[in-house]
Every structure is written in structure tokens, then in C-alpha cells.
Design an enzyme around this catalytic site. Structure first.
Site, PDB file in Angstrom:
ATOM      1  CE  LYS A  25     -13.338   6.763 -18.764  1.00 46.07           C
ATOM      2  NZ  LYS A  25     -13.112   7.146 -17.495  1.00 46.07           N
ATOM      3  CG  ASP A  46     -10.272  15.289 -15.700  1.00 46.81           C
ATOM      4  OD1 ASP A  46      -9.461  14.479 -16.333  1.00 46.81           O
ATOM      5  OD2 ASP A  46     -11.005  14.543 -15.138  1.00 46.81           O
ATOM      6  CE1 TYR A  55     -17.887  10.072 -15.630  1.00 47.57           C
ATOM      7  CE2 TYR A  55     -16.545  10.330 -13.462  1.00 47.57           C
ATOM      8  CZ  TYR A  55     -17.291   9.673 -14.563  1.00 47.57           C
ATOM      9  OH  TYR A  55     -17.738   8.400 -13.894  1.00 47.57           O
ATOM     10  NE  ARG A  83      -2.879   0.171   2.866  1.00 50.24           N
ATOM     11  CZ  ARG A  83      -2.125   0.279   4.259  1.00 50.24           C
ATOM     12  NH1 ARG A  83      -1.643   1.564   4.363  1.00 50.24           N
ATOM     13  NH2 ARG A  83      -2.330  -0.553   5.414  1.00 50.24           N
TER      14      ARG A  83
END
Ligand SMILES: Cc1ncc(COP(=O)(O)O)c(C=O)c1O
Length: 378
Positions: free
Chosen positions: A199, A174, A101, A48
Site C-alpha cells: 500500500k 496494523d 481488512y 531465504r
């Protein structure tokens, strides 16, 4: 290694030092052996906190965006969430561009509003409106997506970043639609770049991921702490797969752009289409700005039909363009934002009209794509 395509292939991809494997392995290990307590090898302790496959991805992402520090997350929204938590506290305020978005709006409006962080949307083509919306001492982030989603407006990154700087606010861009191949917001003055690597960066519709890239070390440490302490990290396999995909980002984006241009030109003026939204069309209001701040116009084309029924009929009739959420994969997709990607913003200022259809133009042969659109429009 100065050029984008070369860095995409070689940054953090040295052949394996032990056996010469040209492609470094996926480090599928949750923990690392210590040489005595605290004797970490290469700084690795527990997955992690850090994993070699993730480190390599983070380094190439930073390099391609022209930034100092990259962080990779389990999804685009997980990265966005870490940015908001790292920079805002209860009582603070965030300004969002008014076409973005739907999930980003939902994250601010439903999750962080409940935690006391206020937000509002502004049409950022209007810089005076943006300046007027800033609440001194309270506004911490100006959050921008350009080209916008799904209406493909083009926002002036340098001008918005300047307004943010002058007012002591951080600007977040973004960059999912453009990718660093076409647009590098940090070089235009932005403070933070985010991605849904699901994407174009992933590019094959087979993984979920997010990225955050910054230059400021203090900001990086805050976001990195959240990545570690809240734990929304990318898995070693997703990190490796994303890194593998990045090697072809440049050639894929070239083809996405040329195919989208061909599709937009075919649709523009078609008798059954009311309007085409694509910054590569000279009549698009953001065409000149896109030419200035991008090196290509991207692979997304939106269109407006006369009625909701015509839009839905079209979505149901395409064959090569698969009806599905998401974008940026090698295969072409068609999406009805009002009921799919942007359903969560119904009834808000971000609501998308039901006559709008968004195409993610893939890298198939453009003749086949245009033939499919022609039959769906007939
Ligand atoms: C522009 C943009 N940003 C962020 C996201 C969120 O990313 P993810 O779905 O990987 O969480 C998406 C998802 O569709 C997106 O299109």
C-alpha cells in the site's frame, strides 16, 4: 540522522563501497560464496535466510517505525501469518478489532481456527468490552487496525496497548493505513507493528509486500525463524523497489492527506452522499483522538450512499478514480468493499454494508479529483 525524511532516504543506503554507485544494487543472487565451509561473508549464505537488499529494507522499516527489528515478507498477509504462528498455539485465543481488512479476518477465521486458534471480534472503542473478552492464559494477541478499514474509526492505541500489557497479552497494530510517517504504534506502547507494504509504503501499485516490526529480541527471533523456515520472504527486486519508494513516503503522505481532506470536505454535505467518513472532518467522532495519536489524517475516505445501486453507479461512473482493489498508490482508486476487499467477511460481524464506497485518494491535482467525483455524483 534524527529526522524521519532523512532516515527514509539514507538508512542502509550508503553508496556502493566498490564503485561508488549512489544507489546500492539489487542483489539478484540466491546464494553467496563461502570462504571455506562456514566462512560466510557478512553473514550471507542463502537468500531465504538473508539477502542484502532485504536486509537494507528491514533496517529502514525498523528505523522509521522507531523499532529495533524489522522483517520483510512476500505480502502483508504472509507477515501477519508469521506473527500468529510465532505467538499462538492450538487452544489459544486472539481478539480482533471489529472493522479491519477482510483478509486478516479470513486468515484468523479460516486458516488458524482450523489449526485450533480461536478468535473473536470486539469493538475496541469500548475498552470494558475489550477487557471482558480477554481469556486469562489463553488470549495471546489483541489485533488492531486504526484508522479502521473501511469505516475509518479511530482506536486509542495507547489505551489498548495498556490493556494488553496489564493482561500479559501482546498488542499488534496494523499500521498500513497511517504509515510510520503519520503514526508510530511502538512509541505508543504496542508490541508488534504490521504492514501491507503493498500500500502506501510501496506507494505505486507495482509490488506486493509485508512488514513486521518489533522491539523485543526474543519475539523478533521467533518471527525471523518463521520467515526463514516457512520462507515467505520478499524477493530482492520487491525489497529494493519498496526501499526506493520509502524515500518519497513523507512527501507522498503529505499530499495524500491534503488531497483526502479536500475530497472529504467536497463530499461532506453533498446532496447525493448520505455520510462521509474521514477523521480529518471535525465532526468525525475520532477527530480529536486522531489529532492526538497521528500527525495527519491519511488518504482514505469512505462514504455511504442511500442505496446499494447509488453506490455501485458511483463506482462505475468515476473516471480518474479507477475501480480496483488495494489502496495507497499515487493514483486514486475507488472500491466497493462489500463485493471487493471485504467480500470474504460477508455474513460475519465484519460485514460491510453495500451502500459503502471506499476511496483511496491519490496524489493527482485535487481539482481534477473533485471534478471527477462531481461528475460521478451528478
Ligand atoms: C490494512 C491491510 N492490512 C493487510 C493487508 C494484506 O496485505 P497484502 O495484500 O499485501 O497481503 C491489506 C490488503 O489489502 C490491508 O489493506
Amino acid at each position: 540522522m534524527t529526522e524521519f525524511e532523512t532516515r527514509a532516504i539514507h538508512v542502509s543506503q550508503d553508496p556502493d563501497a566498490n564503485n561508488g554507485a549512489v544507489i546500492p544494487p539489487i542483489y539478484m543472487s540466491s546464494t553467496h560464496k563461502q570462504d571455506g565451509v562456514g566462512g560466510l561473508r557478512g553473514g550471507y549464505e542463502y537468500n531465504r535466510a538473508a539477502n542484502p537488499s532485504r536486509t537494507a529494507l528491514q533496517e529502514v522499516l525498523a528505523s522509521l517505525e522507531g523499532g529495533k527489528f524489522g522483517l520483510s515478507f512476500a505480502s502483508g498477509l504472509a507477515g501477519e501469518d508469521a506473527v500468529i504462528r510465532a505467538t499462538c498455539a492450538p487452544g489459544d485465543h486472539v481478539i480482533l478489532s471489529d472493522d479491519l481488512y477482510g483478509g486478516t479476518f479470513r486468515l484468523m477465521n479460516r486458516i488458524h481456527r482450523a489449526a485450533g486458534i480461536d478468535s473473536e471480534v470486539v469493538d475496541m472503542r469500548d475498552l470494558a468490552a475489550l477487557k471482558a473478552a480477554i481469556k486469562p492464559g489463553k488470549t495471546k494477541l489483541i489485533w488492531v487496525e486504526t484508522p479502521t478499514n473501511p469505516m475509518l474509526e479511530v482506536l486509542d492505541i495507547a489505551a489498548i496497548a495498556k490493556v494488553a500489557k496489564e493482561n500479559g497479552v501482546l498488542s499488534v497494530m496494523d499500521n498500513t493505513f497511517a504509515t510510520p510517517y503519520l503514526q508510530r504504534p511502538l512509541e505508543l506502547g504496542a508490541d508488534i507493528v504490521t504492514h501491507s507494504t503493498t500500500k502506501y509504503i510501496g506507494g505505486h501499485s507495482d509490488l506486493l509486500g509485508g512488514a513486521v516490526i518489533v522491539n523485543d529480541e526474543e519475539l523478533y527471533e521467533k518471527i525471523r525463524f518463521l520467515q526463514f523456515a516457512a520462507g515467505a520472504v520478499s524477493s530482492p527486486f520487491d525489497a529494493w523497489l519498496t526501499h526506493r519508494s520509502i524515500k518519497t513516503l513523507a512527501v507522498r503522505m503529505e499530499k495524500h492527506c491534503s488531497n483526502a481532506q479536500a475530497v472529504a470536505e467536497f463530499l461532506d454535505g453533498h446532496k447525493n452522499v448520505e455520510q462521509v467518513y474521514y477523521p480529518g472532518l471535525p465532526a468525525h467522532p475520532g477527530h480529536d483522538l486522531a489529532k492526538k495519536q497521528m500527525s495527519g489524517f491519511g488518504g482514505i475516505v469512505s462514504l455511504r450512499f442511500a442505496t446499494e445501486k447509488a453506490a455501485k453507479d458511483f463506482c462505475n461512473k468515476t473516471k480518474l478514480f479507477t475501480l480496483a482493489e488495494s489502496l495507497g498508490g499515487v493514483e486514486s482508486l475507488v472500491n466497493h468493499p462489500a463485493e471487493m476487499t471485504h467480500a470474504s467477511v460477508k455474513g460475519t460481524p465484519l460485514e460491510v454494508g453495500p451502500e459503502i464506497v471506499r476511496l483511496s485518494v491519490g496524489i493527482e491535482n485535487p481539482k481534477d479529483l473533485i471534478a471527477d467525483l462531481a461528475q460521478a455524483l451528478s
